[in-house]
Design a protein around this motif. Structure first.
Motif, PDB file in Angstrom:
ATOM      1  N   PHE A   1      50.972  37.356  36.631  1.00  0.00           N
ATOM      2  CA  PHE A   1      51.156  38.513  36.448  1.00  0.00           C
ATOM      3  C   PHE A   1      52.328  40.175  37.038  1.00  0.00           C
ATOM      4  N   THR A   2      53.024  39.727  36.521  1.00  0.00           N
ATOM      5  CA  THR A   2      54.718  40.673  36.630  1.00  0.00           C
ATOM      6  C   THR A   2      55.286  41.622  36.104  1.00  0.00           C
ATOM      7  N   ASP A   3      55.625  41.957  36.853  1.00  0.00           N
ATOM      8  CA  ASP A   3      56.732  43.178  35.923  1.00  0.00           C
ATOM      9  C   ASP A   3      57.918  42.323  35.619  1.00  0.00           C
ATOM     10  N   THR A   4      58.564  41.260  37.011  1.00  0.00           N
ATOM     11  CA  THR A   4      59.922  41.294  36.487  1.00  0.00           C
ATOM     12  C   THR A   4      59.792  39.485  35.471  1.00  0.00           C
ATOM     13  N   GLU A   5      60.596  39.110  34.696  1.00  0.00           N
ATOM     14  CA  GLU A   5      60.547  38.804  33.633  1.00  0.00           C
ATOM     15  C   GLU A   5      60.798  37.516  33.615  1.00  0.00           C
TER      16      GLU A   5
ATOM     17  N   THR B   1      49.362  36.623  42.063  1.00  0.00           N
ATOM     18  CA  THR B   1      50.652  37.682  41.010  1.00  0.00           C
ATOM     19  C   THR B   1      51.663  37.167  42.349  1.00  0.00           C
TER      20      THR B   1
ATOM     21  N   GLU C   1      55.099  42.320  45.812  1.00  0.00           N
ATOM     22  CA  GLU C   1      55.056  42.919  44.390  1.00  0.00           C
ATOM     23  C   GLU C   1      54.569  44.492  44.399  1.00  0.00           C
ATOM     24  N   THR C   2      54.278  45.319  43.290  1.00  0.00           N
ATOM     25  CA  THR C   2      53.381  46.427  43.176  1.00  0.00           C
ATOM     26  C   THR C   2      52.028  46.123  43.373  1.00  0.00           C
TER      27      THR C   2
ATOM     28  N   ILE D   1      49.250  46.436  40.328  1.00  0.00           N
ATOM     29  CA  ILE D   1      48.958  45.847  38.909  1.00  0.00           C
ATOM     30  C   ILE D   1      47.373  45.980  38.961  1.00  0.00           C
TER      31      ILE D   1
ATOM     32  N   ALA E   1      45.790  44.117  32.285  1.00  0.00           N
ATOM     33  CA  ALA E   1      46.474  42.573  32.948  1.00  0.00           C
ATOM     34  C   ALA E   1      45.787  41.711  31.656  1.00  0.00           C
TER      35      ALA E   1
END
Length: 105
Positions: free
Chosen positions: A13-17, A47, A51-52, A54, A59
């Motif tokens: 789970f990440t906002d990074t592609e 995760t 990272e921030t 989630i 998710a």
């Protein structure tokens, strides 16, 4: 290897592609029970450190929808999503790797 003898499946789970099959340092947050034709095929949920945070509930809903859509490609397999289990179950699933022994990649 997972407890079923197959390679460990891990959803990050990440906002990074990320591209599929990319190796990244991650921290397990739990294990999603998944059964294919009554056979376990559980998924490590992780995760990326730093990272921030989630919303895990949101998710997991997205992941369940993804599994539902992906299952259409396999009409002869019945997929059943089970419970989300705590992080310690990840180490049982992958053969007892102790907490703090290094990143899972």
């Amino acid at each position: 290897k997972a407890s079923d003898g197959d390679c460990v499946d891990c959803y990050v789970f990440t906002d990074t592609e990320l591209e599929r099959d990319t190796i990244v340092e991650c921290s397990p947050i739990g294990l999603l029970e998944l059964y294919e034709n009554d056979q376990p095929d559980h998924k490590v949920i992780a995760t990326i450190p730093g990272e921030t945070s989630i919303n895990v509930d949101d998710a997991l809903e997205v992941l369940k929808e993804f599994i539902g859509r992906a299952s259409i490609q396999f009409p002869n397999i019945v997929f059943v999503v089970g419970n989300f289990l705590p992080s310690q179950t990840v180490f049982d699933h992958i053969g007892g790797l102790p907490v703090g022994s290094g990143p899972i990649t």
